[in-house]
Design an enzyme around this catalytic site. Structure first.
Site, PDB file in Angstrom:
ATOM      1  N   GLY A  44       5.023  -9.970   4.054  1.00 39.55           N
ATOM      2  CA  GLY A  44       5.792  -9.902   5.297  1.00 39.55           C
ATOM      3  C   GLY A  44       5.146 -10.739   6.396  1.00 39.55           C
ATOM      4  O   GLY A  44       3.912 -10.782   6.524  1.00 39.55           O
ATOM      5  N   ASP A  77       2.619  -9.313   9.323  1.00 38.69           N
ATOM      6  CA  ASP A  77       1.161  -9.464   9.208  1.00 38.69           C
ATOM      7  C   ASP A  77       0.858 -10.962   9.165  1.00 38.69           C
ATOM      8  O   ASP A  77       0.489 -11.512   8.124  1.00 38.69           O
ATOM      9  CB  ASP A  77       0.666  -8.739   7.957  1.00 38.69           C
ATOM     10  CG  ASP A  77       0.871  -7.241   8.073  1.00 38.69           C
ATOM     11  OD1 ASP A  77       0.213  -6.609   8.906  1.00 38.69           O
ATOM     12  OD2 ASP A  77       1.735  -6.703   7.355  1.00 38.69           O
ATOM     13  N   GLN A  97     -10.170  -2.496   2.912  1.00 44.52           N
ATOM     14  CA  GLN A  97      -9.638  -3.162   4.106  1.00 44.52           C
ATOM     15  C   GLN A  97      -9.507  -2.233   5.305  1.00 44.52           C
ATOM     16  O   GLN A  97      -9.002  -2.644   6.343  1.00 44.52           O
ATOM     17  CB  GLN A  97      -8.306  -3.838   3.790  1.00 44.52           C
ATOM     18  CG  GLN A  97      -7.128  -2.905   3.563  1.00 44.52           C
ATOM     19  CD  GLN A  97      -5.899  -3.660   3.096  1.00 44.52           C
ATOM     20  OE1 GLN A  97      -5.809  -4.089   1.944  1.00 44.52           O
ATOM     21  NE2 GLN A  97      -4.919  -3.832   3.972  1.00 44.52           N
ATOM     22  N   MET A 129       0.849  -1.196   0.000  1.00 42.14           N
ATOM     23  CA  MET A 129       0.000   0.000   0.000  1.00 42.14           C
ATOM     24  C   MET A 129       0.887   1.250   0.000  1.00 42.14           C
ATOM     25  O   MET A 129       0.451   2.336   0.383  1.00 42.14           O
ATOM     26  CB  MET A 129      -0.949  -0.004   1.205  1.00 42.14           C
ATOM     27  CG  MET A 129      -1.924  -1.187   1.141  1.00 42.14           C
ATOM     28  SD  MET A 129      -3.436  -0.939   2.075  1.00 42.14           S
ATOM     29  CE  MET A 129      -2.796  -0.755   3.705  1.00 42.14           C
ATOM     30  N   GLY A 130       2.148   1.087  -0.400  1.00 37.24           N
ATOM     31  CA  GLY A 130       3.044   2.229  -0.485  1.00 37.24           C
ATOM     32  C   GLY A 130       3.620   2.610   0.866  1.00 37.24           C
ATOM     33  O   GLY A 130       3.643   1.805   1.794  1.00 37.24           O
ATOM     34  N   HIS A 173       9.808  -3.412   3.130  1.00 32.82           N
ATOM     35  CA  HIS A 173       9.381  -3.673   1.748  1.00 32.82           C
ATOM     36  C   HIS A 173      10.612  -3.980   0.874  1.00 32.82           C
ATOM     37  O   HIS A 173      10.572  -4.879   0.032  1.00 32.82           O
ATOM     38  CB  HIS A 173       8.672  -2.447   1.170  1.00 32.82           C
ATOM     39  CG  HIS A 173       7.367  -2.120   1.818  1.00 32.82           C
ATOM     40  ND1 HIS A 173       7.179  -1.013   2.595  1.00 32.82           N
ATOM     41  CD2 HIS A 173       6.171  -2.766   1.807  1.00 32.82           C
ATOM     42  CE1 HIS A 173       5.927  -0.975   3.027  1.00 32.82           C
ATOM     43  NE2 HIS A 173       5.297  -2.033   2.572  1.00 32.82           N
ATOM     44  N   VAL A 175      11.335  -7.241   9.317  1.00 34.72           N
ATOM     45  CA  VAL A 175      12.542  -6.411   9.452  1.00 34.72           C
ATOM     46  C   VAL A 175      12.315  -5.447  10.607  1.00 34.72           C
ATOM     47  O   VAL A 175      11.225  -4.868  10.739  1.00 34.72           O
ATOM     48  CB  VAL A 175      12.823  -5.626   8.146  1.00 34.72           C
ATOM     49  CG1 VAL A 175      14.084  -4.778   8.281  1.00 34.72           C
ATOM     50  CG2 VAL A 175      12.961  -6.592   6.976  1.00 34.72           C
ATOM     51  N   ARG A 231       3.054   2.533   9.406  1.00 37.67           N
ATOM     52  CA  ARG A 231       2.372   3.301  10.465  1.00 37.67           C
ATOM     53  C   ARG A 231       3.353   3.938  11.453  1.00 37.67           C
ATOM     54  O   ARG A 231       2.967   4.843  12.198  1.00 37.67           O
ATOM     55  CB  ARG A 231       1.402   2.403  11.232  1.00 37.67           C
ATOM     56  CG  ARG A 231       0.223   1.956  10.387  1.00 37.67           C
ATOM     57  CD  ARG A 231      -0.661   0.983  11.131  1.00 37.67           C
ATOM     58  NE  ARG A 231      -1.645   0.388  10.230  1.00 37.67           N
ATOM     59  CZ  ARG A 231      -2.859   0.876  10.019  1.00 37.67           C
ATOM     60  NH1 ARG A 231      -3.256   1.936  10.654  1.00 37.67           N
ATOM     61  NH2 ARG A 231      -3.688   0.285   9.167  1.00 37.67           N
TER      62      ARG A 231
HETATM   63  O1  PAF Z   1       0.030  -5.738   3.694  1.00 36.04           O
HETATM   64  C1  PAF Z   1      -0.397  -4.834   2.939  1.00 36.04           C
HETATM   65  O2  PAF Z   1       0.298  -3.852   2.638  1.00 36.04           O
HETATM   66  C2  PAF Z   1      -1.799  -4.950   2.384  1.00 36.04           C
HETATM   67  O3  PAF Z   1      -2.666  -5.530   3.301  1.00 36.04           O
HETATM   68  C3  PAF Z   1      -1.855  -5.671   1.024  1.00 36.04           C
HETATM   69  C4  PAF Z   1      -1.424  -7.122   1.134  1.00 36.04           C
HETATM   70  C5  PAF Z   1      -0.980  -4.951   0.019  1.00 36.04           C
HETATM   71  C6  PAF Z   1      -3.300  -5.660   0.500  1.00 36.04           C
HETATM   72  O4  PAF Z   1      -3.783  -4.370   0.344  1.00 36.04           O
END
Ligand code: PAF
Length: 279
Positions: A147, A150, A61, A30-31, A37, A176, A187
């Site tokens: 990752g 989550d 979500q 989600m950037g 990442h 990480v 966040r």
């Molecule tokens: O983990 C995330 O960044 C998001 O939940 C994902 C997997 C890109 C789905 O929007």
């Protein structure tokens, strides 16, 4: 690095690459990209001939409009990070491209999504499952990387991919952390200076609990009590949940032992952080 904004274009790009004999690795995001990442990108680049990264802040979500609004967005910075990691394609669809007005079909994530994150964020995993399936069908990768921070999300995605016969391997990549142990998360940029100093305590206490559980089987009740009392001195922290679950089925267990995972969600002021440790 090529930037693609439509589903049809990324599908066409993937088909061309595949017919040229290339394998495709994919990292959905989600950037607000960070080193966590970058590790996912590096693994994909290492294991595939092409790597696609998507950036899409998935409204489906989010549980509250204010959380969606507050989610950090920094596309120009993200492009630099992705390019530096040798990502081949940045797929950046807008809301309309993913969810046109006529959009109506969603995925129900099922029982694996019923507790922990799913309980505290109703509908969250239906939104994650829906967007991940859409993204996988758009990019059609051989392997997709997520990752382990989550933890429940990864289990939900593995289940959905298996249940819906999607032809893609799912790989979980270790969390990480910064030098103080705080799990990297988009966040974290919203933490106040005070919360930033207190947030690493979560992982420090998780480590204590895992050590204890590795030395001897420990009841879930004892571990929950330990976490609650060890977090007390941290005034900014408010525990939302601590659960000990089987690492594969995610069913709650009574005793923490090898093969289980401790999962927590803790608020630091208005920022909600999650973390976990496997025993
Ligand atoms: O983990 C995330 O960044 C998001 O939940 C994902 C997997 C890109 C789905 O929007």
């Amino acid at each position: 690095m090529k930037v693609i904004r439509t589903v049809s274009e990324v599908q066409e790009w993937s088909a061309t690459e595949r017919s040229a004999g290339n394998t495709i690795g994919f990292v959905p995001t989600m950037g607000a990209l960070h080193q966590g990442h970058a590790e996912l990108f590096a693994q994909s680049v290492d294991e595939n001939s092409r790597t696609v990264v998507s950036i899409f802040v998935n409204s489906l979500q989010f549980n509250s409009a204010s959380d969606l609004e507050a989610y950090p967005r920094q596309l120009e910075q993200d492009k630099v990070i992705a390019e530096k990691q040798n990502v081949d394609v940045l797929f950046v669809p807008n809301h309309e491209e993913m969810y046109p007005n006529s959009f109506s079909s969603t995925i129900s994530a099922g029982p694996i999504a019923a507790h922990m994150e799913g309980l505290h964020r109703p509908g969250h995993f239906d939104g994650v499952a829906t967007v991940v399936v859409k993204l996988l069908n758009a990019v059609t990768p051989d392997i997709a990387y997520f990752g382990l921070k989550d933890f429940q999300q990864l289990a939900v995605i593995r289940t959905v991919v298996r249940d819906l016969n999607l032809k893609c391997h799912i790989i979980g990549v270790p969390t990480v952390r910064n030098e103080s142990g705080l799990a990297l998360s988009s966040r974290n940029s919203r933490l106040s200076p005070e919360s930033l100093t207190q947030a690493p305590s979560v992982y420090a206490v998780l480590l204590e609990m895992a050590t204890q559980a590795r030395e001897r089987e420990t009841t879930t009740t004892a571990l929950k009590a330990h976490f609650t009392s060890a977090m007390k001195p941290f005034s900014a922290a408010k525990i939302e949940y601590i659960e000990i679950v089987d690492s594969v089925t995610l069913h709650p267990v009574n005793t923490a032992k090898a093969g289980s995972t401790i999962c927590v969600a803790v608020w630091f002021e208005d920022v909600r952080l999650i973390d976990n440790i496997s025993i």
